[in-house]
Write an enzyme that holds these catalytic residues in place. Structure first.
Site, PDB file in Angstrom:
ATOM      1  N   ASP A 105       0.778  -1.067   0.115  1.00 21.25           N
ATOM      2  CA  ASP A 105       0.059   0.025  -0.091  1.00 21.25           C
ATOM      3  C   ASP A 105       0.920   1.187   0.182  1.00 21.25           C
ATOM      4  O   ASP A 105       2.108   1.087   0.042  1.00 21.25           O
ATOM      5  CB  ASP A 105      -0.920   0.207   1.198  1.00 21.25           C
ATOM      6  CG  ASP A 105      -2.331   0.434   0.996  1.00 21.25           C
ATOM      7  OD1 ASP A 105      -2.354   1.469   0.018  1.00 21.25           O
ATOM      8  OD2 ASP A 105      -3.205  -0.056   1.420  1.00 21.25           O
ATOM      9  N   ASP A 117     -10.550   3.366  -3.166  1.00 23.22           N
ATOM     10  CA  ASP A 117     -11.159   2.284  -3.100  1.00 23.22           C
ATOM     11  C   ASP A 117     -12.626   2.465  -3.402  1.00 23.22           C
ATOM     12  O   ASP A 117     -13.226   3.585  -3.201  1.00 23.22           O
ATOM     13  CB  ASP A 117     -11.448   1.906  -1.384  1.00 23.22           C
ATOM     14  CG  ASP A 117      -9.741   1.738  -0.979  1.00 23.22           C
ATOM     15  OD1 ASP A 117      -9.060   1.979  -1.738  1.00 23.22           O
ATOM     16  OD2 ASP A 117      -9.959   1.495   0.430  1.00 23.22           O
TER      17      ASP A 117
HETATM   18  C1  GLA Z   1      -5.769   1.422   1.126  1.00 24.48           C
HETATM   19  C2  GLA Z   1      -6.047   0.557   0.085  1.00 24.48           C
HETATM   20  C3  GLA Z   1      -7.315  -0.718   0.402  1.00 24.48           C
HETATM   21  C4  GLA Z   1      -6.702  -1.237   1.963  1.00 24.48           C
HETATM   22  C5  GLA Z   1      -6.624  -0.112   2.956  1.00 24.48           C
HETATM   23  C6  GLA Z   1      -6.176  -0.640   4.186  1.00 24.48           C
HETATM   24  O1  GLA Z   1      -7.144   2.261   1.292  1.00 24.48           O
HETATM   25  O2  GLA Z   1      -6.459   1.102  -0.918  1.00 24.48           O
HETATM   26  O3  GLA Z   1      -7.429  -1.545  -0.423  1.00 24.48           O
HETATM   27  O4  GLA Z   1      -5.821  -2.130   1.661  1.00 24.48           O
HETATM   28  O5  GLA Z   1      -5.844   0.696   2.504  1.00 24.48           O
HETATM   29  O6  GLA Z   1      -6.188   0.169   4.959  1.00 24.48           O
END
Ligand code: GLA
Length: 608
Positions: A222, A287
């Site tokens: 990430d 997301d």
């Molecule tokens: C980010 C990523 C997600 C997830 C979260 C975890 O938002 O885009 O897919 O992994 O972190 O905190």
């Protein structure tokens, strides 16, 4: 008259002639006949053995030379590229509450639902598995209660316990970290307390080695920390990729690389093959939905159709998606609260036609029958997992929000087509075979994928009414349109000479094709090559000097086997203007024999 072989024979005799005596003269005359015969016969024998014994590849190569080119189909094998990963991730439905129990339940449900059989094999542990603590040697400190012993001989707090459990079910295990010093759980905690130091910055090699030693098969990295620290993702992810390669070499265990920087700094321009990796995926947007965890705060969150469509749109970068490298529009929200069955089906169709990673985010223990059928539909999955590994392009949007998307498939003249109605009322949508680049002289067979029904042959177009916020997914099979070949003559000749038994092919570090024409600005380029090594050879391709992508040329199996892979590249459509420059990124160079510009789906002028 003295033949060439006889004169050579004379030279040899100068050395072997023992005396001038008559007997010896006679012996010499007999030997002279035998050796002469050998000189004539052996080369002929070698020639025939070569042409008929090893000559399939050789014949294929020479057949493309000159006028005979069109007459014989070259024995070129289309090399299947690594496919986008399929599986499940803990984040969308469990957030920071992920633990050993959650993972075991979900892994079992993946098997019991039939999703595993359909191809979903990764069980990915996302953020929340670790609280950011390290011991004096910098090793992860893992909570033994959350990750207990699961079988005789297990130690609590050892993540290889859960990995072994996942593997015992015939599945693969995924792990998670951040490229920065602290992960998302520090900067924007969802359910858990704000954890500091929950990233891998400064520990890339140590952490990747630990993941591989635990037995994980996949790692998602990430970007919350990297983002906050203003790091350069192209630089950091290349370092992570090198750390993964080192861990793979040390342990012999493969870790698939998933980059998650949400499209920051246009990862489609640097993520394919970053740090020398031979296959990877990269997120192209944020997301779709924040986690929805039953019984916890925010459990009333819902995924939205518009959000899902937005992620699909941001994921379209077909020039970067090829040879094992994939845009990732995020984990799917199918089966989560928010989307109707119809909208879920559109979602599945869009991910499949864009060849996206199919990572489920729903609680797998609660899937409806309709959802299971949708996510396991074999024809839809086959479109996603097609061996060419390409993405769709939008070929038409004559009326706003009524779109035609098309993705070339591995079988010649075959494409997947999606007629997408983004509006709130039903509307007719038409796809024409000319915009797909198919040969106009042949009718095209059409199949409705969700209905699993052949719809017959159509001469020029296919039209249907698509309900509101719905999509019709088709496969079409016609005749491949025009193909123009550009040969690397020197390399081809080299192959002809080098194809002799035991010969090693020379390879090139750079190669340029000039004067390449295209009738479509989204051109499909089939690269025909030989790679006798086991590992893929990485090359950079620059189109007209300015747009670069990295291409992996997988093994063709041997130095005598010719293979091809296909990519999409943006070309100029006026005249023979295009220059394609390949340069090697590996130690050994490459052997590209020719490239074909194939007519394929014509990209509509505007990207979403
Ligand atoms: C980010 C990523 C997600 C997830 C979260 C975890 O938002 O885009 O897919 O992994 O972190 O905190």
């Amino acid at each position: 008259m003295v033949t060439r072989s006889e004169s050579v024979f004379e030279l040899i005799l100068i050395h072997i002639r023992p005396s001038q005596g008559a007997v010896l003269m006679l012996t010499n005359r007999i030997s002279r006949r035998i050796v002469t015969t050998l000189f004539l016969v052996v080369p002929l024998f070698v020639y025939f053995a070569f042409v008929f014994g090893f000559g399939q590849t050789l014949a294929a190569v020479t057949a493309t030379n000159g006028n005979s080119a069109a007459k014989e189909a070259p024995a070129v094998r289309q090399i299947p590229v690594p496919r986008p990963p399929m599986g499940w991730s803990s984040w969308n439905s469990f957030s920071n509450t992920v633990d050993s129990d959650v993972i075991m339940q979900q892994a079992k449900a993946l098997v019991a639902s039939g999703a595993q059989k359909a191809g979903y094999v990764y069980v990915n542990i996302d953020e929340g598995w670790w609280k950011g603590e390290r011991d004096a040697n910098g090793n992860f400190v893992v909570d033994p209660k959350a990750w207990p012993a699961l079988a005789a001989g297990d130690q609590a707090g050892d993540l290889s316990n859960i990995v072994k459990y996942i593997h015992r079910l015939g599945l693969k295990a995924g792990m998670y970290t951040d490229a920065g010093g602290a992960g998302c759980g520090h900067y924007s905690p969802d359910l858990g307390p704000a954890e500091s130091n929950s990233g891998s910055e400064g520990y890339y090699e140590q952490d990747m080695l630990q993941f591989a030693k635990w037995g994980f098969d996949y790692v998602k990295v990430d970007w919350c920390g990297g983002n906050k620290e203003n790091l350069d993702p192209a630089v950091q992810y290349a370092e992570v990729a090198r750390a993964i390669a080192k861990a793979e070499t040390t342990t012999g265990h493969r870790l698939f690389f998933s980059i998650c920087n949400w499209g920051n700094n246009s990862p489609w321009t640097w993520a394919p093959g970053v740090g020398g990796v031979a296959a990877d995926i990269w997120r192209t947007s944020g997301d779709i939905v924040a986690p929805v965890v039953a019984g916890y705060p925010h459990s009333d969150r819902t995924a939205s159709f518009a959000g899902m469509l937005g992620n699909f749109d941001h994921g379209i970068h077909p020039e970067a998606q090829h040879t094992g490298f994939f845009n990732d529009p995020d984990m799917m929200v199918i089966g989560m609260p928010g989307l109707s069955d119809r909208q879920n089906r559109v979602h599945m169709g869009l991910w499949a036609i864009s060849g996206a990673p199919l990572i489920l985010g729903a609680d797998l223990t609660k899937l409806s029958k309709a959802t299971v059928e949708m996510i396991t539909n074999p024809e839809v999955i086959a479109i996603d997992q097609d061996a060419l590994g390409l993405q769709c392009v939008k070929v038409d949007e004559a009326t706003a929000a009524l779109q035609v998307w098309a993705k070339p498939l591995a079988a010649s003249g075959s494409l997947a087509v999606l007629l997408l109605n983004r509006t709130t009322s039903a509307a007719p949508i038409t796809v024409s075979w000319s915009e797909l680049g198919l040969d106009p002289s042949s009718p095209v067979a059409v199949r409705d994928i969700w209905a699993q029904k052949d719809l017959g042959h159509y001469p020029t177009t296919f039209s249907t009414t698509v309900p509101a916020e719905d999509a019709v997914m088709l496969t079409v099979k016609g005749k491949q349109g025009k193909t123009t070949r550009y040969e690397n003559a020197a390399r081809r000749n080299e192959v002809v000479r080098g194809a002799a038994p035991g010969a090693t092919l020379a390879s090139e570090r750079s190669l340029t094709f000039k004067g390449v024409t295209s009738t479509s600005k989204s051109a499909y380029i089939r690269i025909t090559y030989i790679n006798g090594e086991k590992a893929p050879q990485l090359a950079e391709l620059r189109v007209n000097g300015h747009i670069a992508t990295r291409i992996a040329l997988p093994s063709t199996g041997s130095e005598h086997a010719v293979g091809s892979v296909t990519i999409e590249a943006p070309l100029e459509t006026e005249g023979a203007k295009n220059v394609l420059s390949f340069s090697s990124l590996g130690k050994t160079g490459f052997n590209i024999l020719w490239v074909d510009v194939l007519s394929g789906p014509h990209e509509h002028s505007s990207r979403p």
